[in-house]
Each structure stands twice: as C-alpha cells, then as structure tokens.
Design an enzyme around this catalytic site. Structure first.
Site, PDB file in Angstrom:
ATOM      1  N   SER A 143       0.620  -0.791  -0.353  1.00 47.09           N
ATOM      2  CA  SER A 143      -0.039   0.111   0.100  1.00 47.09           C
ATOM      3  C   SER A 143       1.395   0.837  -0.108  1.00 47.09           C
ATOM      4  O   SER A 143       2.303   1.391   0.351  1.00 47.09           O
ATOM      5  CB  SER A 143      -0.835  -0.408   1.300  1.00 47.09           C
ATOM      6  OG  SER A 143      -1.520   0.925   1.200  1.00 47.09           O
ATOM      7  N   TYR A 156      -1.012   0.189  10.672  1.00 45.72           N
ATOM      8  CA  TYR A 156      -1.091  -0.338   9.526  1.00 45.72           C
ATOM      9  C   TYR A 156       0.094  -0.116   8.515  1.00 45.72           C
ATOM     10  O   TYR A 156       0.313  -1.239   8.444  1.00 45.72           O
ATOM     11  CB  TYR A 156      -2.643   0.153   8.989  1.00 45.72           C
ATOM     12  CG  TYR A 156      -3.069  -0.320   7.361  1.00 45.72           C
ATOM     13  CD1 TYR A 156      -3.480  -1.410   7.851  1.00 45.72           C
ATOM     14  CD2 TYR A 156      -2.896   1.168   6.841  1.00 45.72           C
ATOM     15  CE1 TYR A 156      -3.213  -1.945   6.521  1.00 45.72           C
ATOM     16  CE2 TYR A 156      -2.921   0.713   5.236  1.00 45.72           C
ATOM     17  CZ  TYR A 156      -3.417  -0.925   4.792  1.00 45.72           C
ATOM     18  OH  TYR A 156      -3.432  -1.206   3.320  1.00 45.72           O
TER      19      TYR A 156
END
Length: 234
Positions: A143, A156
């Site tokens: 990501s 995250y």
C-alpha cells in the site's frame, strides 16, 4: 492470445475487492486460479463467474492466512489440483485501528497476523517448489501507506512497510533462482470497504487498475523482474 495459459496462480483475499479483480484478470489470461479467503460462499460466487467464461479454471479454498496450518493445507490442495503453483499473490490484508494511543491491541494483533504473518506463511509454503523448478513469481500487495504514514495509520503503515521490506529482502534472497518478486503499492482504491473514506476531489483507483499492474509484472520476459509498482490516482 492467452498470456498465462498453463500457469497456476493462488490469490489470497480473493472474496472481494482487489482480490476478485486479480483472480478474474489472471483467469482471463488463461491461468488456473485458486481463490483463498475465509468467506467460502463469496469465493464460490467468484469461482462460478470465472468458470463460466471458459478460459482459466478456478476453485475455492476457505483459508485463514493468519494460521500457518490453514495456508499450508491450501497450498497442498492447490498443488494436488493443478500440479504446481507458478504465481502466488499475497493480497489478503486487514485495515484496522492504527492509532497507538487508542490502545486497541486486538486490532494491532489482527493486522500483524494477516498483513505480515500471512505474507510470510504463503511465501514460505510455495517457495520450495518454485526454487526447485527455477521458476515462479511472488506478488505482494502492499500500500502507499507502506511509504507514507499519517497520524491515524501508524500500525497499519508499519505492517505495509513490513510487506515492502519482505519483498525487498526476498528479491535479494532469490536472485538467480529464477523466482521473481514484485511489490505493488496501491493508493486509495474504490472498494466496498473503502466507500466512506474516498476523497471527493479526484477519481479513485478501480480494482481492475491494480489487477492490470499484476498482469503487467507477470507478463514481462523471464529475464525481467519488475520489483516495485506504485499505483496512485491522478
């Protein structure tokens, strides 16, 4: 011409979003695809859609990637069904409360188990066969949060930084083995899960945009290893 005919691929997190798009694109290029996720009913729906097109075959295996025995069993099943695994897409991922001050330890642990351990378990399970055949491709879906951190994504982002680090290390570990590694970092993608978090000022990425990046990396000549792809909205 089907660019991946004769290849077998495994896609984790294949019951929704990016995973579904990747599985469909792989099958559309002729690959046989094993779809792995926890929601068997959702997987079976996607399998029906893929098999109805008459290109690559698909089958579903209910899998919790945070459990090594689950992953090992799924890989064994895939090999039994199709003979080998040429492509392994570590797509399964979990977005949870990433703020350290919130003390949401359970959410952190779940993200670490799925986003990091899941990648390692899957890679560990398929690498021996790939190395033995001097051929294979590991695709890790990271990501842009693995490149940039906001005040709400600390944990995250840490897990996605880890996915990039694993990809970079694997590329060096596997040099001259014939096994390729690609890390793909999407920006904000329009999925069911992200619908409320999308920006209003620009068009978000579509799941197919990420799937096409996967196909691009996979269909390069054998001597070309596309290590890193970042896909952002304009």
């Amino acid at each position: 011409m089907l660019k991946l005919k004769g290849k077998t691929a495994v896609v984790t997190g294949a019951s929704s979003g990016i995973g579904v798009a990747i599985a469909k694109q792989l099958a559309n290029e002729g690959a046989d695809v094993v779809l792995a996720a926890r929601r068997k009913d959702k997987l079976e729906q996607v399998v029906k859609e893929i098999n109805s097109l008459g290109k690559g075959k698909a089958l579903a295996v209910s899998t919790d990637v945070s459990q090594q025995n689950n992953v090992d069993s799924m890989v064994d099943y895939a090999v039994e069904a199709f003979g080998k695994i040429d492509i392994y897409v570590n797509n399964a991922g979990l977005v949870g409360d990433g703020i350290v001050r919130n003390e949401n330890v359970k959410a952190w642990e779940q993200m670490i188990d799925v986003n990091i351990k899941g990648v390692l378990y899957g890679t560990h399970a398929v690498l021996p066969g790939m190395i033995e055949r001097s051929s294979g491709h590991i695709i890790n879906i990271s990501s842009v949060s693995g490149q940039e951190v906001t005040k709400s994504t600390t944990v995250y982002s840490a897990t996605k930084f880890a996915v990039r680090a694993i990809s970079m290390g694997l590329e060096k570990e596997l040099a001259r083995t014939g096994v390729r590694v690609t890390n793909i970092s999407p920006g904000m993608v329009e999925t069911e899960r992200n619908s409320e978090r999308l920006p209003n000022d620009r068009k978000p990425l579509q799941t197919d945009d990420i799937a096409k990046a996967v196909i691009y990396a996979l269909t390069q000549p054998d001597y070309v290893n596309v290590n890193e792809i970042t896909v952002r909205p304009v």
